[in-house]
Design an enzyme around this catalytic site. Structure first.
Site, PDB file in Angstrom:
ATOM      1  N   LYS A 177     -15.200  11.380   3.905  1.00 47.87           N
ATOM      2  CA  LYS A 177     -14.069  12.492   4.295  1.00 47.87           C
ATOM      3  C   LYS A 177     -12.715  12.191   3.692  1.00 47.87           C
ATOM      4  CE  LYS A 177     -10.946  12.912   7.335  1.00 47.87           C
ATOM      5  NZ  LYS A 177      -9.919  13.943   6.579  1.00 47.87           N
ATOM      6  N   GLU A 252      -7.607  -0.663   5.457  1.00 48.16           N
ATOM      7  CA  GLU A 252      -6.278  -0.832   4.660  1.00 48.16           C
ATOM      8  C   GLU A 252      -5.352   0.105   5.292  1.00 48.16           C
ATOM      9  OE1 GLU A 252      -5.448  -3.335   2.976  1.00 48.16           O
ATOM     10  OE2 GLU A 252      -7.321  -4.051   2.952  1.00 48.16           O
ATOM     11  N   CYS A 286       1.083   2.524  -0.282  1.00 50.83           N
ATOM     12  CA  CYS A 286       1.236   1.559   0.634  1.00 50.83           C
ATOM     13  C   CYS A 286       1.771   0.214   0.292  1.00 50.83           C
ATOM     14  CB  CYS A 286      -0.271   1.134   1.497  1.00 50.83           C
ATOM     15  SG  CYS A 286      -1.427   1.176   0.089  1.00 50.83           S
ATOM     16  N   GLU A 387       6.976   1.408   8.547  1.00 46.72           N
ATOM     17  CA  GLU A 387       6.819   1.967   7.289  1.00 46.72           C
ATOM     18  C   GLU A 387       7.348   3.303   7.356  1.00 46.72           C
ATOM     19  OE1 GLU A 387       2.658   2.862   6.335  1.00 46.72           O
ATOM     20  OE2 GLU A 387       3.138   1.984   4.306  1.00 46.72           O
TER      21      GLU A 387
HETATM   22  P1  ADP Z   1      -1.593   9.548   6.747  1.00 45.04           P
HETATM   23  O1  ADP Z   1      -0.459   9.388   7.640  1.00 45.04           O
HETATM   24  O2  ADP Z   1      -1.338   8.619   5.378  1.00 45.04           O
HETATM   25  O3  ADP Z   1      -2.173  10.988   6.700  1.00 45.04           O
HETATM   26  P2  ADP Z   1      -3.907   8.930   8.418  1.00 45.04           P
HETATM   27  O4  ADP Z   1      -4.502   7.748   9.144  1.00 45.04           O
HETATM   28  O5  ADP Z   1      -3.485  10.094   9.474  1.00 45.04           O
HETATM   29  O6  ADP Z   1      -2.644   8.488   7.403  1.00 45.04           O
HETATM   30  O7  ADP Z   1      -5.077   9.566   7.603  1.00 45.04           O
HETATM   31  C1  ADP Z   1      -5.855   8.926   6.819  1.00 45.04           C
HETATM   32  C2  ADP Z   1      -7.164   9.460   6.611  1.00 45.04           C
HETATM   33  O8  ADP Z   1      -7.713   9.264   8.260  1.00 45.04           O
HETATM   34  C3  ADP Z   1      -7.409  10.778   6.672  1.00 45.04           C
HETATM   35  O9  ADP Z   1      -8.508  11.195   5.986  1.00 45.04           O
HETATM   36  C4  ADP Z   1      -7.294  11.609   8.151  1.00 45.04           C
HETATM   37  O10 ADP Z   1      -7.903  12.860   8.239  1.00 45.04           O
HETATM   38  C5  ADP Z   1      -8.002  10.507   8.679  1.00 45.04           C
HETATM   39  N1  ADP Z   1      -8.151  10.557  10.219  1.00 45.04           N
HETATM   40  C6  ADP Z   1      -7.027  10.990  10.967  1.00 45.04           C
HETATM   41  N2  ADP Z   1      -7.263  10.905  12.201  1.00 45.04           N
HETATM   42  C7  ADP Z   1      -8.470  10.358  12.375  1.00 45.04           C
HETATM   43  C8  ADP Z   1      -9.297  10.131  13.529  1.00 45.04           C
HETATM   44  N3  ADP Z   1      -8.800  10.109  14.889  1.00 45.04           N
HETATM   45  N4  ADP Z   1     -10.585   9.519  13.271  1.00 45.04           N
HETATM   46  C9  ADP Z   1     -11.178   9.364  12.026  1.00 45.04           C
HETATM   47  N5  ADP Z   1     -10.338   9.580  10.825  1.00 45.04           N
HETATM   48  C10 ADP Z   1      -9.241  10.174  11.078  1.00 45.04           C
END
Ligand code: ADP
Length: 487
Positions: A177, A252, A286, A387
């Site tokens: 995903k 990460e 990052c 960050e």
């Molecule tokens: P950013 O702030 O860089 O968007 P996120 O941690 O929100 O960082 O997103 C990184 C990845 O994690 C994306 O693919 C996002 O869709 C996914 N993601 C966000 N929320 C969840 C969740 N609750 N469970 C699993 N994956 C998630």
């Protein structure tokens, strides 16, 4: 103006639509009037299908000889190399990475695929002398099963490939995903795996929201490991869920990376690399440099050189070949950077550069923010601790090498750091005492060789490492085998 593409999921070797009517628009962050794609919102049912197909494919893929897996990865590398310019431009359009860096990221993707193709024919165990006479004892590294990949938007080619390529090389299958805002590039990468003729179900792509698709992947009983890159809040929640299921996980997360500049440093070199580490791609890495910790006696001189170096980095739409800085990913990011600028000023900081939205016709429809440098904030201010993920650099001062190292260590993060000096004793002290996974001397905090381990310490990571031979540690499990003579 480009045509808006309607995207699909790639599951079990088929392109799967839907669900109907539920999609989000994927915009060009340099010019939001350009809608690149409609991203379907995947569901738990689609993840279930992908995980089941990945499980079925695993039965055959794990038994496919390493040299054959290598061959397919080499083929994928060749296809990606052929698509270099097209995908470079797409990265620039979809996630706003300046086109020079965007194209270099595609090149890096090719190198990653070739490196892990090579790994597929490297040893996967070792012989250990047995106590019993005549016995043969050895370890055998075996794949884990279907692995769930949850990836961010900022390195939409390199990060998915440095995770998925080793997983496949060692015989795992993938349920992936990507971030919603990188769905079009993810689709093109899935097409690369399809064109390379990986067997059905070895690579599956499900598009959509993290809270639905990501969460369903983490919870699915057929998914045997999770590899994630993204924010700390999401990563820690995923880690807890994976630990409850007792599956392997790799996270990460963020950084608050410092460039330490000692009094004897080559200030021209330090200013150039700190400017580059902080401002290229608007600081959305990052490993971006977000603090400069500078010896007090050279602080004025360093700041004036830094300012010149930053001013020499063009802020422009990502597809402009001169662009070095580019836009932020979305409006929320612009608001967040603005809030950190204000909070830095209220805590006593003064602006050396930037701090505003840029003016000009070319910036009107994009998420741009000026490269910004703040001086004189207390070290515990949020802008010096958290960050920001934007073009914002905090300059702090230190009197001694020890104080500089201590300041650099004084956040919850420990991803990347660099020290500028010619003093070998200071460098030795720093190498021993600095609390970061990626440690440079006279270098930029960003950028990594694909064959070297990548990862952070403290709150930046789950303490696993990616890339290089470290990838084998994560994507395989060890069996200790004893083969004794039959009596
Ligand atoms: P950013 O702030 O860089 O968007 P996120 O941690 O929100 O960082 O997103 C990184 C990845 O994690 C994306 O693919 C996002 O869709 C996914 N993601 C966000 N929320 C969840 C969740 N609750 N469970 C699993 N994956 C998630």
């Amino acid at each position: 103006m480009v045509e808006t593409k309607q995207l699909s999921h790639y599951v079990g070797g088929e392109w799967v639509a839907g669900p109907d009517g539920d999609w989000t628009d994927d915009l060009n962050p340099s010019d939001t009037s350009e809608v690149l794609a409609r991203v379907p919102q995947g569901t738990g049912e689609i993840v279930d299908r992908a995980a089941t197909d990945a499980g079925d494919a695993f039965v055959l893929w794990r038994r496919t000889p390493g040299p054959q897996r290598a061959e397919l990865l080499y083929r994928a590398a060749d296809i990606l190399a052929r698509l270099r310019d097209e995908l470079g431009e797409l990265v620039a359009r979809e996630v706003g990475k300046p086109i020079g860096e965007a194209t270099a990221e595609v090149d890096r993707g090719v190198v990653i695929l070739r490196y892990f193709a090579g790994e597929a024919v490297h040893p996967i165990g070792e012989v250990i002398p047995a106590q019993q006479e005549g016995s043969l004892q050895f370890t055998l590294r075996q794949p884990l099963g279907p692995v769930g990949f949850i990836t961010p938007w900022n390195f939409p080619v390199a990060i998915p490939l440095w995770k998925i390529a080793p997983a496949l090389a060692y015989g795992n299958t993938a349920v992936w995903k990507p971030a919603e805002t990188a769905s079009l590039i993810a689709t093109r990468l899935a097409e690369v795996f399809q064109e390379a003729e990986f067997p059905r179900g070895v690579v599956n792509l499900v598009l959509g929201r993290g809270s639905v698709v990501g969460d369903s992947i983490v919870s699915h009983p057929d998914v045997k490991a999770i590899s994630f890159t993204g924010s700390n809040a999401t990563g820690m929640a995923i880690g807890r869920k994976a630990a409850e299921r007792n599956i392997k996980y790799q996270l990460e997360m963020g950084g608050k990376n410092a460039a330490i500049v000692l009094a004897d440093a080559n200030l021209d070199q330090a200013a150039k690399l700190a400017a580059s580490g902080a401002m290229r791609y608007a600081g959305q890495k990052c490993t971006a440099t977000s603090r400069a910790v500078v010896a007090s006696e050279v602080a004025d001189s360093f700041v004036s050189k830094l300012r010149q170096e930053i001013e020499a980095l063009p802020l422009a739409p990502a597809t402009d070949p001169r662009s070095a800085v580019g836009p932020l990913i979305d409006q929320a990011a612009v608001n967040r950077v603005g809030q950190y600028v204000s909070s830095g000023q209220s805590s006593g900081g003064s602006l050396v550069l930037g701090g505003n939205l840029p003016r000009g016709e070319q910036f009107e429809r994009g998420y741009f923010f000026e490269p910004t440098v703040i001086l004189g904030v207390p070290h515990d201010a949020p802008v010096a601790q958290e960050e920001v993920f934007g073009p914002l650099l905090v300059v702090q001062q230190a009197q001694t090498v020890e104080e500089a190292i201590q300041l650099a260590n004084s956040t919850q993060f420990g991803l990347s750091v660099s020290l500028f000096t010619r003093d070998v004793n200071a460098a030795l002290e720093y190498i021993q005492d600095i609390e970061c996974g990626m440690v440079r001397i006279n270098g930029d905090t960003t950028g990594v060789d694909p064959h070297a381990p990548f990862g952070g310490m403290k709150g930046s990571s789950s303490h696993t490492r990616e890339q290089g031979t470290a990838a084998k540690e994560f994507f395989t499990e060890v069996k200790t085998v004893q083969l004794n003579p039959a009596s």
